[in-house]
Design an enzyme around this catalytic site. Sequence first.
Site, PDB file in Angstrom:
ATOM      1  N   GLY A  17     -22.520  77.123  29.926  1.00  0.00           N
ATOM      2  CA  GLY A  17     -21.707  77.665  31.018  1.00  0.00           C
ATOM      3  C   GLY A  17     -20.234  77.334  30.813  1.00  0.00           C
ATOM      4  O   GLY A  17     -19.907  76.254  30.336  1.00  0.00           O
ATOM      5  N   VAL A  29      -8.073  70.156  20.246  1.00  0.00           N
ATOM      6  CA  VAL A  29      -8.772  70.108  18.951  1.00  0.00           C
ATOM      7  C   VAL A  29      -7.895  70.762  17.873  1.00  0.00           C
ATOM      8  O   VAL A  29      -7.680  70.202  16.795  1.00  0.00           O
ATOM      9  CB  VAL A  29     -10.145  70.842  19.050  1.00  0.00           C
ATOM     10  N   ARG A  78     -25.195  81.749  25.580  1.00  0.00           N
ATOM     11  CA  ARG A  78     -26.422  80.979  25.368  1.00  0.00           C
ATOM     12  C   ARG A  78     -27.123  81.710  24.225  1.00  0.00           C
ATOM     13  O   ARG A  78     -27.263  82.928  24.266  1.00  0.00           O
ATOM     14  CB  ARG A  78     -27.248  80.957  26.642  1.00  0.00           C
ATOM     15  N   ASP A 109     -25.132  69.561  28.325  1.00  0.00           N
ATOM     16  CA  ASP A 109     -26.186  68.810  27.625  1.00  0.00           C
ATOM     17  C   ASP A 109     -26.991  69.686  26.670  1.00  0.00           C
ATOM     18  O   ASP A 109     -27.377  69.238  25.591  1.00  0.00           O
ATOM     19  CB  ASP A 109     -27.089  68.065  28.622  1.00  0.00           C
ATOM     20  N   GLY A 110     -27.228  70.939  27.040  1.00  0.00           N
ATOM     21  CA  GLY A 110     -27.937  71.862  26.146  1.00  0.00           C
ATOM     22  C   GLY A 110     -27.155  72.049  24.858  1.00  0.00           C
ATOM     23  O   GLY A 110     -27.722  72.052  23.759  1.00  0.00           O
ATOM     24  N   THR A 131     -18.707  70.720  31.556  1.00  0.00           N
ATOM     25  CA  THR A 131     -19.601  71.432  32.468  1.00  0.00           C
ATOM     26  C   THR A 131     -19.216  71.060  33.891  1.00  0.00           C
ATOM     27  O   THR A 131     -18.916  69.888  34.155  1.00  0.00           O
ATOM     28  CB  THR A 131     -21.093  71.096  32.211  1.00  0.00           C
ATOM     29  N   ASP A 133     -21.095  70.736  36.215  1.00  0.00           N
ATOM     30  CA  ASP A 133     -22.191  69.974  36.832  1.00  0.00           C
ATOM     31  C   ASP A 133     -21.986  68.462  36.786  1.00  0.00           C
ATOM     32  O   ASP A 133     -22.605  67.736  37.549  1.00  0.00           O
ATOM     33  CB  ASP A 133     -23.521  70.299  36.135  1.00  0.00           C
ATOM     34  N   ASP A 135     -23.262  66.436  34.805  1.00  0.00           N
ATOM     35  CA  ASP A 135     -24.623  65.892  34.729  1.00  0.00           C
ATOM     36  C   ASP A 135     -24.906  65.206  33.395  1.00  0.00           C
ATOM     37  O   ASP A 135     -26.059  65.048  33.011  1.00  0.00           O
ATOM     38  CB  ASP A 135     -25.651  67.005  34.994  1.00  0.00           C
ATOM     39  N   ARG A 177     -28.342  72.950  39.597  1.00  0.00           N
ATOM     40  CA  ARG A 177     -29.788  73.212  39.581  1.00  0.00           C
ATOM     41  C   ARG A 177     -30.581  71.916  39.620  1.00  0.00           C
ATOM     42  O   ARG A 177     -31.591  71.822  40.302  1.00  0.00           O
ATOM     43  CB  ARG A 177     -30.168  74.029  38.340  1.00  0.00           C
ATOM     44  N   ALA A 192     -18.374  67.214  54.834  1.00  0.00           N
ATOM     45  CA  ALA A 192     -19.555  67.977  55.279  1.00  0.00           C
ATOM     46  C   ALA A 192     -20.456  67.102  56.153  1.00  0.00           C
ATOM     47  O   ALA A 192     -20.567  65.901  55.918  1.00  0.00           O
ATOM     48  CB  ALA A 192     -20.321  68.472  54.062  1.00  0.00           C
ATOM     49  N   GLU A 193     -21.089  67.716  57.138  1.00  0.00           N
ATOM     50  CA  GLU A 193     -21.964  66.961  58.055  1.00  0.00           C
ATOM     51  C   GLU A 193     -23.244  66.510  57.347  1.00  0.00           C
ATOM     52  O   GLU A 193     -23.768  65.441  57.620  1.00  0.00           O
ATOM     53  CB  GLU A 193     -22.329  67.816  59.280  1.00  0.00           C
ATOM     54  N   LYS A 219     -20.116  68.455  69.687  1.00  0.00           N
ATOM     55  CA  LYS A 219     -19.652  69.066  68.440  1.00  0.00           C
ATOM     56  C   LYS A 219     -20.494  70.311  68.152  1.00  0.00           C
ATOM     57  O   LYS A 219     -21.665  70.203  67.811  1.00  0.00           O
ATOM     58  CB  LYS A 219     -19.837  68.032  67.334  1.00  0.00           C
ATOM     59  N   HIS A 221     -19.765  72.784  65.932  1.00  0.00           N
ATOM     60  CA  HIS A 221     -19.669  73.367  64.600  1.00  0.00           C
ATOM     61  C   HIS A 221     -20.173  72.359  63.566  1.00  0.00           C
ATOM     62  O   HIS A 221     -20.208  71.155  63.831  1.00  0.00           O
ATOM     63  CB  HIS A 221     -18.217  73.734  64.274  1.00  0.00           C
TER      64      HIS A 221
HETATM   65  P1  ATP Z   1     -24.327  73.983  31.252  1.00  0.00           P
HETATM   66  O1  ATP Z   1     -24.536  72.527  31.583  1.00  0.00           O
HETATM   67  O2  ATP Z   1     -23.053  74.510  31.775  1.00  0.00           O
HETATM   68  O3  ATP Z   1     -25.529  74.842  31.575  1.00  0.00           O
HETATM   69  P2  ATP Z   1     -25.246  73.704  28.542  1.00  0.00           P
HETATM   70  O4  ATP Z   1     -24.502  73.358  27.318  1.00  0.00           O
HETATM   71  O5  ATP Z   1     -26.223  72.678  29.052  1.00  0.00           O
HETATM   72  O6  ATP Z   1     -24.175  74.072  29.644  1.00  0.00           O
HETATM   73  P3  ATP Z   1     -27.418  75.463  27.724  1.00  0.00           P
HETATM   74  O7  ATP Z   1     -27.631  76.903  28.030  1.00  0.00           O
HETATM   75  O8  ATP Z   1     -28.472  74.501  28.141  1.00  0.00           O
HETATM   76  O9  ATP Z   1     -25.986  75.109  28.332  1.00  0.00           O
HETATM   77  O10 ATP Z   1     -27.239  75.305  26.127  1.00  0.00           O
HETATM   78  C1  ATP Z   1     -26.300  76.109  25.424  1.00  0.00           C
HETATM   79  C2  ATP Z   1     -26.857  76.516  24.071  1.00  0.00           C
HETATM   80  O11 ATP Z   1     -27.119  75.359  23.277  1.00  0.00           O
HETATM   81  C3  ATP Z   1     -28.181  77.269  24.084  1.00  0.00           C
HETATM   82  O12 ATP Z   1     -28.041  78.632  24.366  1.00  0.00           O
HETATM   83  C4  ATP Z   1     -28.671  77.045  22.662  1.00  0.00           C
HETATM   84  O13 ATP Z   1     -28.031  77.953  21.784  1.00  0.00           O
HETATM   85  C5  ATP Z   1     -28.207  75.638  22.369  1.00  0.00           C
HETATM   86  N1  ATP Z   1     -29.313  74.685  22.592  1.00  0.00           N
HETATM   87  C6  ATP Z   1     -29.770  74.206  23.774  1.00  0.00           C
HETATM   88  N2  ATP Z   1     -30.826  73.383  23.610  1.00  0.00           N
HETATM   89  C7  ATP Z   1     -31.066  73.352  22.283  1.00  0.00           C
HETATM   90  C8  ATP Z   1     -32.043  72.705  21.442  1.00  0.00           C
HETATM   91  N3  ATP Z   1     -32.982  71.905  21.957  1.00  0.00           N
HETATM   92  N4  ATP Z   1     -31.971  72.911  20.112  1.00  0.00           N
HETATM   93  C9  ATP Z   1     -31.028  73.713  19.578  1.00  0.00           C
HETATM   94  N5  ATP Z   1     -30.092  74.358  20.313  1.00  0.00           N
HETATM   95  C10 ATP Z   1     -30.096  74.192  21.628  1.00  0.00           C
END
Ligand code: ATP
Length: 324
Positions: A17, A29, A78, A109-110, A131, A133, A135, A177, A192-193, A219, A221
Amino acid sequence: MNGEERVKRIAVLTSGGDAPGMNAAIRAVVRKGIYHGLEIYGIKRGFSGLINRDLFQMKLGSVADIIHRGGTILHTARSPEFLTVEGRQKARNFLLEEKIEGVVVIGGDGSFKGANALEEEGIATAGVPATIDNDIPLTDYTIGFDTAVNTVTDAINKVRDTATSHERIFVIEVMGRSSGQLALFAGLAGGAESIIVPEDPIDVEEVCNRLLRGIKRGKLHSVILVAEGAGGGLYVGEEIKRVIRMDVRVIILGHLQRGGTPTAFDRILASRMGAKAIDLLLERKSGRAVVCRNGCIDSVAYEELLSRKKLSWDDYHLAEILAR
Ligand code: ATP
């Protein structure tokens, strides 16, 4: 990277994202890399750009006038193909052919899992956490989170005006999520309440009791913040309506939380983190993600990031106390 030779060609991509401040990280970079005599290459659309051979050289001017812009000039995507062995091998072969010796991966993290998969293919990488998030464990902040908190806080301020004028209950759904970080921080900032997060199972009765307590003291609202992964705004709104039989309006903020000009905090964080990623690759410390802890920029190995980031329960309880 081979032998003790100096690193020469580095690529950078944004993945997952989009988050405000990604551009400031790309800029750091590129300019820090060129400062050290490296050639920097941009990859378009995350890991799919590696598979589709979408690479171009970036110069100092390529990142001019982007520090204040949301989104990412490299675009993000993605890539399901990168999840396959064939996809990753295509990416690896392309990087080897282009003599790219390290890749800076800016994302969540992905994306770090993707970076780790590249490491397993023998490609050096450095991760920059971006991100909204927030997270990712072991870093206090990720790039984009502060901007998103400010965006949601601004939305709460606006909703609060109409909520007070019409004496209405508003439920605002925010992104998250599996993480309540954004809901918690924006809820604290916006007063926020109630704040409903995925980490704590929703207790509609408690939310309603709080509303009724407020009504009893005059209150009429209320603003309730709910993370999308904690049931979502529509569900929470319907449940409150059912229990207390009052008019409830639901607002889903959606993608507007991702956009906008990054705050100074995010630009500074992104500049420091992007520069650190170059340092890591120059020092041949690959397979690591940049983090910010207690105001200091550091790095940790990807494996250390496997646990889930914990919500600050102290802040969660503080928000409850302050909303009484
Ligand atoms: P956000 O936190 O904003 O969702 P993100 O980096 O966690 O961002 P993801 O969609 O989870 O977003 O991951 C981005 C891309 O990273 C995926 O589309 C994929 O190409 C790659 N990726 C994610 N998990 C793996 C994995 N286990 N092995 C190889 N590539 C991965």
